[in-house]
Design an enzyme around this catalytic site. Structure first.
Site, PDB file in Angstrom:
ATOM      1  N   GLU A 171       4.844  -5.018   7.105  1.00  0.00           N
ATOM      2  CA  GLU A 171       4.133  -3.927   7.788  1.00  0.00           C
ATOM      3  C   GLU A 171       4.653  -3.656   9.189  1.00  0.00           C
ATOM      4  O   GLU A 171       4.641  -2.509   9.656  1.00  0.00           O
ATOM      5  CB  GLU A 171       2.626  -4.245   7.858  1.00  0.00           C
ATOM      6  CG  GLU A 171       1.900  -4.116   6.528  1.00  0.00           C
ATOM      7  CD  GLU A 171       1.911  -5.398   5.697  1.00  0.00           C
ATOM      8  OE1 GLU A 171       2.698  -6.322   6.013  1.00  0.00           O
ATOM      9  OE2 GLU A 171       1.149  -5.472   4.726  1.00  0.00           O
ATOM     10  N   ALA A 196       0.870  -1.176   0.000  1.00  0.00           N
ATOM     11  CA  ALA A 196       0.000   0.000   0.000  1.00  0.00           C
ATOM     12  C   ALA A 196       0.905   1.224   0.000  1.00  0.00           C
ATOM     13  O   ALA A 196       2.071   1.153   0.411  1.00  0.00           O
ATOM     14  CB  ALA A 196      -0.882  -0.028   1.242  1.00  0.00           C
ATOM     15  N   GLU A 242      -0.710  -9.329  -0.443  1.00  0.00           N
ATOM     16  CA  GLU A 242      -2.146  -9.528  -0.155  1.00  0.00           C
ATOM     17  C   GLU A 242      -2.963  -9.588  -1.452  1.00  0.00           C
ATOM     18  O   GLU A 242      -3.934 -10.338  -1.554  1.00  0.00           O
ATOM     19  CB  GLU A 242      -2.641  -8.406   0.761  1.00  0.00           C
ATOM     20  CG  GLU A 242      -2.019  -8.490   2.145  1.00  0.00           C
ATOM     21  CD  GLU A 242      -2.298  -7.266   2.996  1.00  0.00           C
ATOM     22  OE1 GLU A 242      -1.762  -6.178   2.684  1.00  0.00           O
ATOM     23  OE2 GLU A 242      -3.067  -7.381   3.954  1.00  0.00           O
ATOM     24  N   GLY A 279       0.618  -4.974   0.915  1.00  0.00           N
ATOM     25  CA  GLY A 279      -0.584  -5.041   0.088  1.00  0.00           C
ATOM     26  C   GLY A 279      -0.354  -5.750  -1.242  1.00  0.00           C
ATOM     27  O   GLY A 279      -1.296  -6.270  -1.843  1.00  0.00           O
TER      28      GLY A 279
HETATM   29  N1  CAA Z   1       4.601   3.094  -0.956  1.00  0.00           N
HETATM   30  C1  CAA Z   1       4.991   4.240  -1.550  1.00  0.00           C
HETATM   31  N2  CAA Z   1       6.141   4.365  -2.249  1.00  0.00           N
HETATM   32  C2  CAA Z   1       6.926   3.286  -2.336  1.00  0.00           C
HETATM   33  C3  CAA Z   1       6.584   2.052  -1.749  1.00  0.00           C
HETATM   34  C4  CAA Z   1       5.360   1.994  -1.038  1.00  0.00           C
HETATM   35  N3  CAA Z   1       4.909   0.854  -0.461  1.00  0.00           N
HETATM   36  N4  CAA Z   1       7.557   1.151  -1.987  1.00  0.00           N
HETATM   37  C5  CAA Z   1       8.490   1.813  -2.726  1.00  0.00           C
HETATM   38  N5  CAA Z   1       8.095   3.090  -2.927  1.00  0.00           N
HETATM   39  C6  CAA Z   1       8.815   4.137  -3.678  1.00  0.00           C
HETATM   40  C7  CAA Z   1      10.035   4.617  -2.891  1.00  0.00           C
HETATM   41  O1  CAA Z   1       9.648   5.577  -1.923  1.00  0.00           O
HETATM   42  C8  CAA Z   1      10.870   5.186  -4.013  1.00  0.00           C
HETATM   43  O2  CAA Z   1      10.366   6.443  -4.357  1.00  0.00           O
HETATM   44  P1  CAA Z   1      11.398   7.665  -4.712  1.00  0.00           P
HETATM   45  O3  CAA Z   1      12.146   7.188  -5.925  1.00  0.00           O
HETATM   46  O4  CAA Z   1      10.496   8.815  -4.985  1.00  0.00           O
HETATM   47  O5  CAA Z   1      12.283   7.821  -3.534  1.00  0.00           O
HETATM   48  C9  CAA Z   1      10.566   4.257  -5.183  1.00  0.00           C
HETATM   49  O6  CAA Z   1       9.344   3.604  -4.862  1.00  0.00           O
HETATM   50  C10 CAA Z   1      11.636   3.192  -5.367  1.00  0.00           C
HETATM   51  O7  CAA Z   1      11.796   2.521  -4.121  1.00  0.00           O
HETATM   52  P2  CAA Z   1      13.212   2.304  -3.420  1.00  0.00           P
HETATM   53  O8  CAA Z   1      14.134   3.427  -3.774  1.00  0.00           O
HETATM   54  O9  CAA Z   1      12.966   2.050  -1.973  1.00  0.00           O
HETATM   55  O10 CAA Z   1      13.684   0.985  -4.170  1.00  0.00           O
HETATM   56  P3  CAA Z   1      14.699  -0.118  -3.632  1.00  0.00           P
HETATM   57  O11 CAA Z   1      14.968  -1.007  -4.797  1.00  0.00           O
HETATM   58  O12 CAA Z   1      15.834   0.499  -2.916  1.00  0.00           O
HETATM   59  O13 CAA Z   1      13.858  -0.946  -2.526  1.00  0.00           O
HETATM   60  C11 CAA Z   1      11.916  -2.088  -1.695  1.00  0.00           C
HETATM   61  C12 CAA Z   1      12.752  -1.693  -2.923  1.00  0.00           C
HETATM   62  C13 CAA Z   1      12.711  -3.056  -0.814  1.00  0.00           C
HETATM   63  C14 CAA Z   1      10.647  -2.755  -2.198  1.00  0.00           C
HETATM   64  C15 CAA Z   1      11.577  -0.829  -0.868  1.00  0.00           C
HETATM   65  O14 CAA Z   1      11.026   0.142  -1.759  1.00  0.00           O
HETATM   66  C16 CAA Z   1      10.575  -1.045   0.211  1.00  0.00           C
HETATM   67  O15 CAA Z   1      10.905  -1.586   1.254  1.00  0.00           O
HETATM   68  N6  CAA Z   1       9.299  -0.597   0.007  1.00  0.00           N
HETATM   69  C17 CAA Z   1       8.280  -0.613   1.013  1.00  0.00           C
HETATM   70  C18 CAA Z   1       7.736  -2.019   1.225  1.00  0.00           C
HETATM   71  C19 CAA Z   1       6.693  -2.008   2.320  1.00  0.00           C
HETATM   72  O16 CAA Z   1       6.944  -1.693   3.458  1.00  0.00           O
HETATM   73  N7  CAA Z   1       5.454  -2.397   1.959  1.00  0.00           N
HETATM   74  C20 CAA Z   1       4.351  -2.494   2.875  1.00  0.00           C
HETATM   75  C21 CAA Z   1       3.574  -1.223   2.868  1.00  0.00           C
HETATM   76  S1  CAA Z   1       2.358  -1.171   4.152  1.00  0.00           S
HETATM   77  C22 CAA Z   1       1.046  -2.054   3.556  1.00  0.00           C
HETATM   78  O17 CAA Z   1       1.069  -2.581   2.471  1.00  0.00           O
HETATM   79  C23 CAA Z   1      -0.128  -2.088   4.479  1.00  0.00           C
HETATM   80  C24 CAA Z   1      -1.265  -2.905   4.006  1.00  0.00           C
HETATM   81  O18 CAA Z   1      -1.270  -4.099   4.063  1.00  0.00           O
HETATM   82  C25 CAA Z   1      -2.493  -2.244   3.585  1.00  0.00           C
END
Ligand code: CAA
Length: 258
Positions: free
Chosen positions: A132, A64, A112, A109
């Site tokens: 999360e 998400a 999911e 998400g």
């Molecule tokens: N939401 C918003 N933006 C996201 C994102 C997310 N879940 N995941 C990645 N992005 C964005 C980053 O902020 C980044 O944006 P910028 O270029 O503007 O800085 C871009 O995508 C590229 O991401 P990274 O630079 O982080 O890429 P990476 O290759 O270094 O890492 C990754 C990849 C390991 C997937 C890392 O992006 C990451 O950990 N993302 C978050 C994963 C996460 O925590 N997901 C769970 C979200 S909570 C949820 O989903 C709740 C639910 O169940 C409803």
């Protein structure tokens, strides 16, 4: 076919390919993407089909949208969770088979979303997890419910408590995905499964989906009654007659969906 901002939807020979395309945010699910997915799965298409969901670029869906969630209060977060759950339940109960082709990160998400599909196949490059807890929250789009139902509570607790990412091979060994392909062959692999399904009796496939989905929520005795009635109903279709005649005449069946 409708045009979307973050989705590409293509249909070819009974296979509907839905590509989530918001690569600048690793296809993260904001309200706009959820609304578009809702639109795609709100009507049952134009007949027998298999839907494949995949992601553009290096992610399937990285979760998400954290940027959008960051400033939510409890009321807004509850509503966001309800919205995601509603869309994923629509996908889960879509009358035709669905396959998640997990091309890269399927996190939060994103995993999911894959869990709401009937079958999951993954690229060797895929990484999956429910991270999360790293954000001090929990899965909100069905992960605490669908993950243990699919892989069992022990494995689900491990993924949910630690937030760790698993490889495609690990996901395969725990039953989280059905098959693993090289990145180049992932879509071809998903299409092959879809084509196999599309050769079968359409009503039989739709009935299996309904029975498996509904049956998991009812006692076994009730599920067996549902199965018996559905089994009987299929014997009033011309496809049943064609399928059995073709077998006995040693030829390929020609199903019409009737
Ligand atoms: N939401 C918003 N933006 C996201 C994102 C997310 N879940 N995941 C990645 N992005 C964005 C980053 O902020 C980044 O944006 P910028 O270029 O503007 O800085 C871009 O995508 C590229 O991401 P990274 O630079 O982080 O890429 P990476 O290759 O270094 O890492 C990754 C990849 C390991 C997937 C890392 O992006 C990451 O950990 N993302 C978050 C994963 C996460 O925590 N997901 C769970 C979200 S909570 C949820 O989903 C709740 C639910 O169940 C409803």
């Amino acid at each position: 076919m409708a045009e979307y901002k973050h989705l590409r939807v293509e249909k070819d020979e009974g296979i509907r390919l839905v590509t989530i395309s918001r690569p600048e945010a690793l296809n993260a699910l904001n309200r706009e993407v959820l609304d578009e997915l809702k639109d795609v799965f709100s009507s049952p298409g134009d007949g027998f089909e298999v839907v494949i969901i995949t992601g553009e670029g290096k992610a399937f869906v990285a979760g998400a949208d954290i940027g959008e969630m960051r400033s939510m209060d409890s009321v807004e977060a509850t509503e966001f969770s309800r919205m995601g759950q509603e869309v994923f339940s629509l996908i889960e109960s879509y009358p035709w088979p669905t396959i998640a082709a997990i091309n890269g990160y399927a996190l939060g998400g994103g995993l999911e979303l894959a869990l709401a599909c009937d079958i999951r196949v993954a690229s060797e490059k895929a990484k999956m997890g429910q991270p999360e807890v790293n954000l001090a929250v929990i899965p909100g789009f069905g992960g605490t419910q669908r993950l243990p139902r699919l892989i069992g509570p022990g494995r689900a607790f491990d993924l949910l408590y630690t937030g760790k990412m698993v490889s495609a091979g690990e996901a395969l060994s725990m039953g989280l995905v059905n098959a693993v392909f090289s990145p180049e062959e992932l879509l071809q692999g998903a299409r092959k499964i879809a084509s196999e399904i599309l050769k079968k009796g359409p009503e039989a496939i739709r009935t299996i989906k309904w029975l498996v989905r509904k049956g998991l929520d009812v006692p076994l005795e009730d599920g067996l009654i549902m199965e018996r009635l559905a089994f009987g109903r299929l014997f009033s279709t011309s496809d049943q007659k064609e399928g059995m005649a073709a077998f006995l005449q040693k030829r390929a069946p020609e199903f019409t969906g009737k």
